[in-house]
Design an enzyme around this catalytic site. Sequence first.
Site, PDB file in Angstrom:
ATOM      1  N   SER A   9       0.853  -1.186   0.000  1.00 48.39           N
ATOM      2  CA  SER A   9       0.000   0.000   0.000  1.00 48.39           C
ATOM      3  C   SER A   9       0.883   1.229   0.000  1.00 48.39           C
ATOM      4  O   SER A   9       2.037   1.182   0.434  1.00 48.39           O
ATOM      5  CB  SER A   9      -0.877   0.025   1.250  1.00 48.39           C
ATOM      6  OG  SER A   9      -0.114   0.416   2.391  1.00 48.39           O
ATOM      7  N   ASP A  10       0.371   2.340  -0.515  1.00 46.83           N
ATOM      8  CA  ASP A  10       1.028   3.608  -0.250  1.00 46.83           C
ATOM      9  C   ASP A  10       0.928   3.840   1.253  1.00 46.83           C
ATOM     10  O   ASP A  10       0.122   3.207   1.954  1.00 46.83           O
ATOM     11  CB  ASP A  10       0.367   4.734  -1.041  1.00 46.83           C
ATOM     12  CG  ASP A  10       1.311   5.900  -1.283  1.00 46.83           C
ATOM     13  OD1 ASP A  10       2.295   6.035  -0.532  1.00 46.83           O
ATOM     14  OD2 ASP A  10       1.078   6.674  -2.215  1.00 46.83           O
ATOM     15  N   CYS A  11       1.742   4.741   1.765  1.00 50.43           N
ATOM     16  CA  CYS A  11       1.876   4.832   3.219  1.00 50.43           C
ATOM     17  C   CYS A  11       0.587   5.323   3.889  1.00 50.43           C
ATOM     18  O   CYS A  11       0.095   6.414   3.589  1.00 50.43           O
ATOM     19  CB  CYS A  11       3.066   5.700   3.568  1.00 50.43           C
ATOM     20  SG  CYS A  11       4.600   4.907   3.043  1.00 50.43           S
TER      21      CYS A  11
END
Length: 800
Positions: free
Chosen positions: A315-317
């Site tokens: 995932s993106d952060c």
Amino acid sequence: MSNQWRTLFFIFFVVLIHFTTSIEDFACKRPHHSRYKFCDTSLSIPTRAHSLVSLLTLPEKIQQLSNNASSIPRLGIPAYQWWSESLHGIAINGPGVSFDGAVSAATDFPQVIVSAASFNRTLWFLIASAVAVEARAMFNVGQAGLTFWAPNVNVFRDPRWGRGQETPGEDPMVASAYAVDYVRGLQGAGGVKNVFGEKRALSDYGGGSGNGSFDSDSDDGDDGDSLMVSACCKHFTAYDLEKWGQFARYNFNAVVSQQDLEDTYQPPFRGCVQQGKASCLMCSYNEVNGVPACASEDLLGVARNNWGFKGYITSDCDAVATVFEYQVYVKSAEDAVAEVLKAGTDINCGTYMLRHTASAVEQGKVKEEDIDRALLNLFSVQLRLGLFDGDPRTGKYGKLGPHDVCTSEHKTLALEAARQGIVLLKNDKKFLPLNRNYGSSLAVIGPMAVTNKLGGGYSGIPCSPKSLYEGLAEYAKKISYASGCSDISCNSDGGFAEAIETARQADFVVIVAGIDTTLETEDHDRVSLLLPGKQMDLVSSIAAASKNPVILVLTGGGPLDVSFAERNQLIPSILWVGYPGEAGGKALAEIIFGESNPAGRLPMTWYPESFTNVPMNDMSMRADPSRGYPGRTYRFYTGSRVYGFGHGLSYSGFSYKFLSAPSKVSLSRITKGSLRKSLSDQAEKEVYGVDYVQVDELLSCNSLSFPVHISVTNLGDLDGSHVVMLFSKWPKVVEGSPQTQLVGFSRVHTVSSKSIETSILVDPCEHLSFADEQGKRVFPLGNHVLSVGDVEHTVSIEIF
């Protein structure tokens, strides 16, 4: 948590990661921890990965679902930090990299949008290969991980986007080509090579076709699964808005048609997976048609099931947290964890899955088999990196160290990349190049002229940073400087008088204007395309006061409306340097003083300020006159332009000639029986009454491919590189077709008054087709017009 405590926590976190990723701490140490099946290098990667997962308890498994994966002491497995960044060199973003150690700097190559302007696939591959060497070297001294979250291959759809600078531009084919070669270079497709071993300029290598892959002459043998470094293509998908009006990337729902998904947003990721063989994808924050990207089983399933993706999905952060906390797509944190795991997301950048997976299992929302699947993907990549092969110093890349970072070869490559990416936008009456031997004095004006932070977003600590002013000072006999504005925002004209007087005293003036990362960056989009503040007034005032016409140099990754300068005869030359990296100052000076012949071309359209009236949240690519929507990118935009996609001048002129290309391509031998029958049933109808066929109705599309051989003649007095761009125009028979489409490109080195030949491979099913409203690729029949410059060639696509 206060900002002070956040800062202290982050410092502690980085220090902790630095120690836990020490090279002294590795898995499968002899004698106690090398007996496990997952340490047996004679076994297959899947066998080793399954063995490792089978040995873990549920709590141990959950502790692996974060970018900061915990150690497993009883198995001798150290902690691992997945998050390192290398967009255009080893970057300080993310806790996986530290410059506090034996390596204190790394080569800072030009920002991606500038490298893309070179239209040179070989260059992209070599930059990534150099970054991979420096990454491995830093890993070997405990200052980096081996999983790097780059490249960013989102299409640069809107000129206001703060992260457009990080991308290869607006064309999906170019973005795909960049993804393929950057990923292959970073992951070690050619191993460690001395790329300058042949003692010739990089420009002599050419750029290759925009359709194939750079042939790295790999000698990997049967070690094809191994990775030098893991690359990650991001952000999957339709992510190109940070913060605009009421919309923010954390809660933005990108409403995208199947047509636009197929022929604009997805091709870079498809190329990244199918040809680049990327070992990681990053799912984006935004929703796509109402479903968060990281929770979309359909979206992530396309990559794994349709494209054959083999790797891990991160995932993106904090993107897992946004599924519940910002998008309110589910009713609880546990539901968010369950949705992303079931969809195919393997790891969470952040702590959300660490904190909520156990309770999700207890509530029956997550099955252990979902976690096991994720861990198999994660451990498989680590195994391919050699992280379970014992002491890495005895491995294939074990001898790399600090002496392999900031090498003279890498610095030369950074300089060459800047040379090739700088674009000459205007050069009336051949004002440039200046003659260095005249001994003329030079004034340099503008606050961006003296900064040595020229990398743009996701930069590291450069090896040998120099400002544009310092680069010019090495060439000018006499040089002076005035800022004009106190900073890039230029909200005051208090420094104008000094700048004007400085300009009056010089023979020639270089004005450095534009934008920087305070105005365009992650989480920050622009609202205007004009030069900020009073910069326009500064430029015009200096031009009016100078004894000779002035040179305007533009910084920044996003398009600018500099129509005023394009019209101003006192500003005969305009150059775009973007964010040229640590060697940008020298590259600019070489071009201004004629040691290098510019050949960069814009990888994105430069729009007028009126484009800011177009809603940024409208994801449609195609124009819609009924609602006054002008469309986006050179393929569909119907409005006026400041500079078009592919625009770029040289100190030489060029002419072209088609040497060979077919005049007719017949589809009869590759049509399916059902299609032939349906056509034969139309016996009374002329065959040309059929407008198009669907690509999936054709067999063996690759057999239709043909090379287009082109002759390029340098009509000028200077040698130099040149980018050949082959475009196609469709027969106007199917609604929704692009106005024009880049088919391929080739960068060649030319000699004054001589010709050189190049070829570009055309795959008609790929390059002469587009998506219909259902997202199916259609192949229009009739006359397709291929063009290079002002020379055209017609290829007739026929059924019989």
